[in-house]
Design an enzyme around this catalytic site. Structure first.
Site, short mmCIF file in Angstrom:
data_model
loop_
_atom_site.label_atom_id
_atom_site.label_comp_id
_atom_site.label_asym_id
_atom_site.label_seq_id
_atom_site.Cartn_x
_atom_site.Cartn_y
_atom_site.Cartn_z
N HIS A 206 -49.12 5.33 28.11
CA HIS A 206 -49.80 6.50 27.54
C HIS A 206 -51.23 6.14 27.17
O HIS A 206 -51.50 5.05 26.66
CB HIS A 206 -49.03 7.04 26.32
CG HIS A 206 -49.00 6.13 25.11
ND1 HIS A 206 -49.94 6.18 24.12
CD2 HIS A 206 -48.12 5.17 24.76
CE1 HIS A 206 -49.66 5.29 23.18
NE2 HIS A 206 -48.56 4.65 23.54
N ASP A 218 -52.17 -0.21 22.06
CA ASP A 218 -51.24 0.91 22.07
C ASP A 218 -51.98 2.18 22.48
O ASP A 218 -52.39 2.96 21.63
CB ASP A 218 -50.63 1.07 20.67
CG ASP A 218 -49.52 2.09 20.64
OD1 ASP A 218 -48.87 2.30 21.69
OD2 ASP A 218 -49.30 2.70 19.59
N GLU A 252 -48.03 10.57 23.95
CA GLU A 252 -46.90 9.77 23.46
C GLU A 252 -46.94 9.66 21.94
O GLU A 252 -45.90 9.68 21.29
CB GLU A 252 -46.94 8.37 24.08
CG GLU A 252 -45.69 7.53 23.82
CD GLU A 252 -45.74 6.74 22.52
OE1 GLU A 252 -44.69 6.20 22.10
OE2 GLU A 252 -46.83 6.64 21.91
N GLU A 253 -48.13 9.52 21.38
CA GLU A 253 -48.24 9.39 19.92
C GLU A 253 -47.83 10.68 19.21
O GLU A 253 -47.62 10.67 18.00
CB GLU A 253 -49.68 9.00 19.53
CG GLU A 253 -50.12 7.65 20.07
CD GLU A 253 -49.33 6.47 19.51
OE1 GLU A 253 -48.48 6.68 18.62
OE2 GLU A 253 -49.54 5.34 19.97
N GLU A 279 -45.24 -0.53 26.49
CA GLU A 279 -45.56 -0.10 25.13
C GLU A 279 -46.17 -1.24 24.32
O GLU A 279 -46.42 -2.32 24.84
CB GLU A 279 -44.30 0.43 24.42
CG GLU A 279 -44.23 1.95 24.36
CD GLU A 279 -45.34 2.56 23.52
OE1 GLU A 279 -46.07 1.83 22.81
OE2 GLU A 279 -45.51 3.79 23.55
N HIS A 355 -52.21 0.23 15.29
CA HIS A 355 -52.54 1.57 14.77
C HIS A 355 -53.65 1.54 13.73
O HIS A 355 -53.67 2.37 12.81
CB HIS A 355 -51.29 2.25 14.18
CG HIS A 355 -50.43 2.89 15.22
ND1 HIS A 355 -49.41 3.78 14.90
CD2 HIS A 355 -50.41 2.79 16.57
CE1 HIS A 355 -48.81 4.18 16.01
NE2 HIS A 355 -49.40 3.58 17.04
#
Length: 905
Positions: A206, A218, A252-253, A279, A355
């Protein structure tokens, strides 16, 4: 005559006689001496008992002290042994690629992939619905795919499709909620033979990111790897038998929305027979295979036989699928909604900056990109040319036991074979222990009693060890010093690990001193080795019976020690615990202890960063102390016998107690600050800031209450205690209180994590005025033929909104137009709907049906809608900017604007 079964009189006599006579151990075991009766407190029954003792009682004690293991040598030897094993593990983890970097024709080139990565992350955060995600990143991907197509071999055909699906589904993640998406973006590429293909394998990544993070790991790096794999495969002169579909998904998030849109709506989805999902739960390092299946052992075999740098564990799979890690991936969507088997891979190192703003391309080593690319390319190439893919459903049977050995190779076998191996190992232990325990009573009475009392002592030592570290952890939490180890991990080892080890040694020392008085050290060493074997065998039986593939761990911890024991038994019988015995004993334990430390590293690599973002309700010190106590129990199990073989344990216990006490005092004094802004290794505190305006309407539609403020959530247990000295206005006087009559306490939760974060703050601030305000209205209210009330709503607003429902007393929510039609409650009983849309979308229309059992004057249902402005100018406010600047540099404040509107019907 077996040494472990000798009579009590013989072994008591031997204790005193060996030094006096200067005889060898063998001749002494064959002598007997008159025995005297001596009172002894029975540690198992709690009462007094008598045991036969040698007439040389005190002399025996002197002998034991004089010829036992040197405490200093034993402690130092074991410490060095574990240190060497830990060093081997560290070397294995640092060795990312087992050969020189690639880059030759037909091979994966990490330098090209890094170029893709830097371009994707250069646009900044890429939240779904933002121009950065929907336009800039999509344009770049299409541009690169076009260049790859131009350079591709004529054997292959490349087809590109930009999908923008709309749909809805329910998921039990985070306590359960429903998701709705509209016009989100997928970039799909199909690489196939020139004549086409009827079957395909899917590779998924993603390109979107969470708000305020560049999302390099990510998941931009995975998309970069996929682009390079696409380039290599398309330029190859080797023909493919099946298609390879590359899905670059853009949402995706938003809790797996884009993958759901693809697998349930795209026409190519019907071709897919297997998938690989890329991922991240950390930044760089090795990518771990942590999920496979369901079933379909051939997929594991495909990875095992082709991956150049394997890193995989069924233990990680069973831990992840247990739900104790608050995370999920697209793997779930393909498994549950597509009924497709697959492999889930993720980078797991350095989750501290996952993140956050620190998740940048420069922090990902080129070797990490190379190893991931080598592995993905090899597995995809194998699957795209495999005959198994055509009829993959025929191979769907059973699970696999799989694990890598220090990243060198993978061992894999069917779980049914594992069960047979486990049963064979159990039978070996039954024969070994049964020979001792089931001998005639007059021969084994003392051994049997000592064995089962030793089991009780071992369990007591473990229990009291756990209680001790939990008491320390609770105290540390109560005085506000949680997470002191977050920036200094070995503080936790020095605090909780030493306490656990010291308590285990202390309990066994008491048993040796007061229960097993004057018993032979060799005899006790034998008994407690057998006890450790028995306990691990019990664990093996339980895991095998429960159907856990992870039972192979217990097999390793039973089989190798048992073989070691059988090999060194003769030398131990003749010479006792001398240097040769210890060397061979530790050598025999090499494999179980090395692999245990290898897994323990993975456990702490995953869980330590997670404990810094697991909410305000889970005391992280209690969790970490429990894990450390468990690890100490496992690692000490086959070393407990050294306590009984050693002359003394006083210095060891004093050293451990001293280290624990000093660390405890330093932690209590606040010496170890939990967070760090060190550019080389940041460990930030995560804080969410939401500048919001709340409006509460009554049953008549009038505004009953309206307020504005900055809602502050700290994502760890320490709350704002470390921030308050820097920002005095954030203190307990502005703690947010729950609006009892409003769904989710009247706050605009982005996801239903309210049960994890109950400590939050609400700092008064001016109203927000987004240029794209939310519009929410009741379109229709009608009575159905089955005596329920159907409410139809319409909403327009920013790309991310949350809708909450709470039914009143006498009412139930029977159905709605979302998900599969059956309403799903979140924890606490309210209903939560997560909504997002792409760059543009039509008005969101949906309905709910309320069954009214009893009319209430305050209405039948309360609904609320929260609008989250995660990108663009509406995301910011001057008050947010000022407050963010006040936060210290060891924090990561993620901020945005939102509104919350509540209505009663």
């Amino acid at each position: 005559m077996e040494w472990g079964l000798e009579s009590a009189a013989v072994r008591r006599h031997r204790v005193g006689a060996e030094r006096r006579d200067g005889r060898g151990a063998t001749s002494l075991w064959e002598r007997e001496a008159p025995a005297a009766q001596e009172p002894l407190v029975d540690a198992c029954s709690g009462g007094a008992r008598t045991r036969k003792r040698s007439a040389a009682g005190s002399g025996g004690a002197s002998r034991a002290a004089g010829t036992g293991l040197s405490e200093a040598r034993a402690a130092l030897g074991l410490a060095l042994y574990l240190l060497v094993l830990r060093t081997l593990v560290q070397l294995s983890l640092q060795q990312l690629v087992l050969r020189g970097a690639a880059g030759h024709h037909g091979e994966f080139d990490a330098r090209q992939a890094r170029d893709y990565l830097e371009h994707i992350t250069s646009v900044g955060p890429r939240t779904t619905g933002s121009p950065e995600n929907e336009i800039l990143t999509v344009h770049y991907l299409l541009e690169q795919i076009k260049l790859i197509e131009v350079q591709s071999n004529s054997l292959h055909k490349i087809t590109v499709d930009v999908q923008r699906p709309t749909g809805s589904f329910s998921i039990d993640f985070l306590g359960g909620f429903t998701s709705y998406y509209d016009n989100i973006t997928n970039v799909v590429v199909k690489l196939e033979p020139r004549d086409g293909a009827q079957h395909a394998v899917l590779a998924n990544c993603h390109f979107d990111s969470v708000a305020n993070s560049p999302g390099a790991s990510d998941d931009a790096v995975s998309c970069s790897v996929m682009l390079e794999v696409l380039r290599v495969l398309s330029a190859s002169s080797e023909a493919l038998h099946h298609a390879v579909i590359f899905l670059f998904n853009g949402a995706e998030e938003n809790v797996l929305q884009a993958s759901h849109g693809f697998i349930t709506q795209h026409p190519w989805a019907s071709l897919i027979r297997a998938f690989i999902n890329l991922e991240a739960a950390g930044v760089g390092g090795k990518e771990l295979v942590f999920q496979t299946g369901p079933e379909n052992p051939w997929l594991v075999q495909a990875y095992v036989s082709t991956a150049k740098h394997p890193f995989a564990s069924v233990v990680a799979q069973e831990v992840f699928q247990s739900g104790i890690i608050p995370s999920d991936t697209d793997f779930r969507i393909y498994r549950d909604f597509g009924n497709i088997p697959g492999i889930d891979l993720a980078f797991i190192e350095n989750g501290y900056i996952y993140h956050t703003k620190y998740d940048t391309a420069d922090r990902i080593l080129t070797d990490s990109i190379q190893r991931a690319g080598d592995n993905i390319l090899a597995v995809l190439k194998y699957l795209a040319t495999s005959d198994t893919l055509v009829s993959s459903s025929e191979y769907r049977h059973g699970n696999m036991v799989f694990f890598d050995v220090l990243g060198l190779f993978v061992i894999a076998y069917p779980s049914r074979v594992g069960s047979i191996i486990n049963c064979m190992v159990v039978m070996m232990v039954v024969l070994y222990l049964g020979k001792k325990l089931l001998q005639p009573k007059h021969k084994t009475a003392n051994y049997t009693k000592d064995f089962f009392c030793g089991v009780g002592i071992t369990l007591i030592s473990w229990f009291t060890s756990l209680v001790t570290v939990l008491i320390i952890a609770v105290f540390i939490s109560l005085i506000g010093q949680s997470l002191s180890w977050y920036n200094h991990f070995y503080v936790s080892v020095c605090l909780y690990g030493t306490a656990a080890a010291a308590k285990i040694i202390f309990i066994h020392t008491l048993a040796k001193r007061f229960y097993y008085v004057n018993a032979s050290d060799q005899y006790l060493g034998e008994v407690f080795f057998d006890i450790s074997l028995f306990v691990h065998c019990g664990s093996l039986i339980a895991l095998t019976y429960g159907g856990f593939c992870s039972a192979f761990l217990s097999t390793v911890w039973v089989a190798f020690p048992l073989l070691t024991k059988l090999c060194v038994h003769k030398d131990f019988k003749q010479h006792g615990a001398q240097g040769k015995f210890i060397a061979f004993y530790l050598l025999g334990m090499f494999i179980p202890y090395l692999y245990a430390l290898y897994l323990i590293w993975a456990v702490f690599e995953m869980f330590t960063p997670i404990l810094g973002r697991s909410g305000s309700e889970i005391p992280p010190d209690v969790v970490l102390a429990s894990i450390l106590a468990g690890c100490t129990m496992i690692l000490s199990s086959y070393f407990i016998n050294f306590i009984y073989l050693a002359k003394s344990t006083k210095k060891t216990m004093l050293t451990l107690a001293l280290v624990c006490t000093v660390t405890f005092l330093l932690v209590c004094s606040g010496t170890f600050f939990p967070y760090s802004s060190n550019p080389a290794s940041p460990k930030p505190k995560r804080v969410f800031l939401q500048h919001m305006t709340r409006t509460f309407h009554d049953l008549d539609g009038n505004v009953a209450k309206r307020d504005s403020g900055i809602w502050i959530n700290g994502f760890d247990y320490t709350g704002m205690s470390h921030v308050t000295p820097h920002i005095p206005e954030i203190n307990d006087t502005i703690r947010a209180h729950c609006e009892e009559n409003a769904p989710l306490c009247g706050f605009p939760w982005y996801l239903p994590v309210h049960f994890l974060i109950r400590k939050n703050w609400y700092l008064p601030a001016p109203e927000v005025s987004p240029r794209d305000p939310v519009h929410f209205r009741l379109v229709a209210k009608e009575q159905t033929p089955w005596d329920s009330i159907k409410l139809t709503f319409e909403a327009t607003g920013p790309s991310h909104m949350s809708f909450y429902v709470r039914t009143h007393k006498g009412s139930t929510l029977s159905q709605w137009s979302l998900g599969n039609g059956t309403p799903v409650t979140s924890k606490g009983g309210d209903y939560f709907v997560f909504y997002s849309h792409g760059l543009q979308a039509s008005a969101w229309q949906f309905w709910i049906e309320v069954q009214v059992l009893e009319e209430q004057p305050e209405g039948i249902v309360t609904v609320a809608i929260a609008a989250h402005y995660l990108s663009g100018e509406d995301k910011r406010s001057s008050q947010l900017d000022v407050l963010k600047e006040k936060f210290p540099d060891w924090t990561f404040p993620s901020a945005w604007v939102c509104t919350y509107d509540l209505f009663v019907f």
